[in-house]
Design a protein around this motif. Sequence first.
Motif, PDB file in Angstrom:
ATOM      1  N   LEU A  91      -8.556   7.133 -63.076  1.00  0.00           N
ATOM      2  CA  LEU A  91      -8.371   6.380 -64.065  1.00  0.00           C
ATOM      3  C   LEU A  91      -6.822   5.565 -63.937  1.00  0.00           C
ATOM      4  O   LEU A  91      -6.658   4.462 -64.199  1.00  0.00           O
ATOM      5  CB  LEU A  91      -8.559   6.730 -65.381  1.00  0.00           C
ATOM      6  N   ALA A  92      -5.924   6.498 -63.770  1.00  0.00           N
ATOM      7  CA  ALA A  92      -4.360   6.287 -63.663  1.00  0.00           C
ATOM      8  C   ALA A  92      -4.169   5.358 -62.659  1.00  0.00           C
ATOM      9  O   ALA A  92      -3.474   4.281 -62.596  1.00  0.00           O
ATOM     10  CB  ALA A  92      -3.539   7.494 -63.462  1.00  0.00           C
ATOM     11  N   LYS A  93      -4.588   5.679 -61.331  1.00  0.00           N
ATOM     12  CA  LYS A  93      -4.533   4.855 -60.328  1.00  0.00           C
ATOM     13  C   LYS A  93      -5.283   3.431 -60.509  1.00  0.00           C
ATOM     14  O   LYS A  93      -4.481   2.384 -59.862  1.00  0.00           O
ATOM     15  CB  LYS A  93      -5.504   5.582 -59.141  1.00  0.00           C
ATOM     16  N   MET A  94      -6.212   3.265 -61.365  1.00  0.00           N
ATOM     17  CA  MET A  94      -6.777   2.148 -61.534  1.00  0.00           C
ATOM     18  C   MET A  94      -5.942   1.305 -62.633  1.00  0.00           C
ATOM     19  O   MET A  94      -6.105  -0.184 -62.454  1.00  0.00           O
ATOM     20  CB  MET A  94      -8.345   1.988 -62.081  1.00  0.00           C
ATOM     21  N   LEU A  95      -5.253   1.874 -63.475  1.00  0.00           N
ATOM     22  CA  LEU A  95      -4.522   1.529 -64.563  1.00  0.00           C
ATOM     23  C   LEU A  95      -3.130   1.089 -64.459  1.00  0.00           C
ATOM     24  O   LEU A  95      -2.438   0.629 -65.460  1.00  0.00           O
ATOM     25  CB  LEU A  95      -4.850   2.090 -65.518  1.00  0.00           C
ATOM     26  N   VAL A  96      -2.494   1.737 -63.361  1.00  0.00           N
ATOM     27  CA  VAL A  96      -0.990   1.595 -63.138  1.00  0.00           C
ATOM     28  C   VAL A  96      -0.364   0.424 -62.999  1.00  0.00           C
ATOM     29  O   VAL A  96      -1.159  -0.503 -62.423  1.00  0.00           O
ATOM     30  CB  VAL A  96      -0.519   2.612 -61.907  1.00  0.00           C
ATOM     31  N   ARG A  97       0.600   0.020 -63.729  1.00  0.00           N
ATOM     32  CA  ARG A  97       1.371  -1.331 -63.684  1.00  0.00           C
ATOM     33  C   ARG A  97       2.644  -1.142 -63.109  1.00  0.00           C
ATOM     34  O   ARG A  97       3.389   0.042 -63.413  1.00  0.00           O
ATOM     35  CB  ARG A  97       1.448  -1.672 -64.993  1.00  0.00           C
ATOM     36  N   PRO A  98       3.341  -2.163 -62.553  1.00  0.00           N
ATOM     37  CA  PRO A  98       4.624  -1.882 -62.124  1.00  0.00           C
ATOM     38  C   PRO A  98       5.664  -1.810 -63.265  1.00  0.00           C
ATOM     39  O   PRO A  98       5.430  -2.292 -64.344  1.00  0.00           O
ATOM     40  CB  PRO A  98       5.140  -3.366 -61.407  1.00  0.00           C
ATOM     41  N   VAL A  99       6.793  -0.900 -63.121  1.00  0.00           N
ATOM     42  CA  VAL A  99       7.633  -0.749 -64.233  1.00  0.00           C
ATOM     43  C   VAL A  99       9.073  -1.136 -63.479  1.00  0.00           C
ATOM     44  O   VAL A  99       9.358  -1.061 -62.600  1.00  0.00           O
ATOM     45  CB  VAL A  99       7.670   0.750 -64.426  1.00  0.00           C
ATOM     46  N   ASN A 100       9.955  -1.689 -64.654  1.00  0.00           N
ATOM     47  CA  ASN A 100      11.397  -1.860 -64.318  1.00  0.00           C
ATOM     48  C   ASN A 100      12.209  -0.482 -64.085  1.00  0.00           C
ATOM     49  O   ASN A 100      11.873   0.554 -64.665  1.00  0.00           O
ATOM     50  CB  ASN A 100      12.158  -2.378 -65.604  1.00  0.00           C
ATOM     51  N   ILE A 101      12.941  -0.444 -63.052  1.00  0.00           N
ATOM     52  CA  ILE A 101      13.592   0.786 -62.568  1.00  0.00           C
ATOM     53  C   ILE A 101      15.063   0.875 -63.702  1.00  0.00           C
ATOM     54  O   ILE A 101      15.666  -0.071 -63.924  1.00  0.00           O
ATOM     55  CB  ILE A 101      14.042   0.469 -61.284  1.00  0.00           C
ATOM     56  N   PHE A 102      15.085   2.056 -64.279  1.00  0.00           N
ATOM     57  CA  PHE A 102      16.097   2.466 -65.177  1.00  0.00           C
ATOM     58  C   PHE A 102      17.285   3.211 -64.213  1.00  0.00           C
ATOM     59  O   PHE A 102      16.713   4.216 -63.611  1.00  0.00           O
ATOM     60  CB  PHE A 102      16.015   3.283 -66.347  1.00  0.00           C
ATOM     61  N   LEU A 103      18.427   2.495 -63.853  1.00  0.00           N
ATOM     62  CA  LEU A 103      19.171   3.340 -63.123  1.00  0.00           C
ATOM     63  C   LEU A 103      20.214   4.125 -63.919  1.00  0.00           C
ATOM     64  O   LEU A 103      20.832   3.591 -64.576  1.00  0.00           O
ATOM     65  CB  LEU A 103      20.228   2.304 -62.206  1.00  0.00           C
ATOM     66  N   TRP A 104      20.228   5.449 -63.834  1.00  0.00           N
ATOM     67  CA  TRP A 104      21.078   6.165 -64.487  1.00  0.00           C
ATOM     68  C   TRP A 104      22.095   6.615 -63.487  1.00  0.00           C
ATOM     69  O   TRP A 104      22.191   7.483 -62.527  1.00  0.00           O
ATOM     70  CB  TRP A 104      20.199   7.693 -64.777  1.00  0.00           C
ATOM     71  N   ASP A 105      23.204   5.719 -63.647  1.00  0.00           N
ATOM     72  CA  ASP A 105      24.254   6.001 -62.862  1.00  0.00           C
ATOM     73  C   ASP A 105      25.368   7.141 -63.142  1.00  0.00           C
ATOM     74  O   ASP A 105      25.153   7.724 -64.232  1.00  0.00           O
ATOM     75  CB  ASP A 105      25.135   4.770 -62.512  1.00  0.00           C
ATOM     76  N   GLU A 106      26.081   7.546 -62.113  1.00  0.00           N
ATOM     77  CA  GLU A 106      27.083   8.642 -62.673  1.00  0.00           C
ATOM     78  C   GLU A 106      28.098   8.244 -63.708  1.00  0.00           C
ATOM     79  O   GLU A 106      28.289   9.502 -64.617  1.00  0.00           O
ATOM     80  CB  GLU A 106      27.932   8.988 -61.347  1.00  0.00           C
ATOM     81  N   ALA A 107      28.476   7.243 -63.963  1.00  0.00           N
ATOM     82  CA  ALA A 107      29.394   6.839 -65.281  1.00  0.00           C
ATOM     83  C   ALA A 107      28.511   7.207 -66.414  1.00  0.00           C
ATOM     84  O   ALA A 107      29.266   7.640 -67.423  1.00  0.00           O
ATOM     85  CB  ALA A 107      29.635   5.298 -65.068  1.00  0.00           C
ATOM     86  N   MET A 108      27.145   7.025 -66.457  1.00  0.00           N
ATOM     87  CA  MET A 108      26.720   7.263 -67.685  1.00  0.00           C
ATOM     88  C   MET A 108      26.495   8.980 -68.023  1.00  0.00           C
ATOM     89  O   MET A 108      26.546   9.162 -69.154  1.00  0.00           O
ATOM     90  CB  MET A 108      25.085   6.679 -67.476  1.00  0.00           C
ATOM     91  N   THR A 109      26.542   9.589 -67.050  1.00  0.00           N
ATOM     92  CA  THR A 109      26.502  11.066 -67.136  1.00  0.00           C
ATOM     93  C   THR A 109      27.823  11.767 -67.746  1.00  0.00           C
ATOM     94  O   THR A 109      27.790  12.953 -68.353  1.00  0.00           O
ATOM     95  CB  THR A 109      25.901  11.847 -66.004  1.00  0.00           C
ATOM     96  N   LYS A 110      28.895  10.744 -67.693  1.00  0.00           N
ATOM     97  CA  LYS A 110      29.966  11.390 -67.932  1.00  0.00           C
ATOM     98  C   LYS A 110      30.565  10.867 -69.365  1.00  0.00           C
ATOM     99  O   LYS A 110      31.570  11.392 -69.942  1.00  0.00           O
ATOM    100  CB  LYS A 110      31.167  11.166 -67.000  1.00  0.00           C
TER     101      LYS A 110
END
Length: 131
Positions: free
Chosen positions: A40-59
């Motif tokens: 079912l998941a394979k039938m319903l999957v949709r494209p998603v925006n990529i959230f980029l977690w960069d190194e600056a955000m972790t600090k």
Amino acid sequence: MDNTYSSRENSSDPREILHMGTEYLSKRLYQLCTQEDITLAKMLVRPVNIFLWDEAMTKQTILTEEKYGSVRREYIVCGADNSWSAEFQRSMVEKSPGTEMREIDGADHMLMLSKPKDLVHHLMNIATKYA
């Protein structure tokens, strides 16, 4: 794995789009779910925006106790999540003021399908706590 990427048509929003492949879904998100759920998941999957977690955000601390932390939240760590490690999930909670953490061992990314009874138990406890 078998994911593919594309760019947004709108040039004012340069984020990439992730198209999750069937192997990725089966091995990283739904690995503990039934074959019916995966199909079912394979039938319903949709494209998603990529959230980029960069190194600056972790600090840096973006969220503060005074603002974002004024709303209480609960996060359930999925112990067998193959897409986000339990350590990464815990680090997100640590950077999010006002968030309490619970854990369910043996739950994959699709917690509501891989461990539904455990999830309901935690949701009932959370509802009782804040009622």
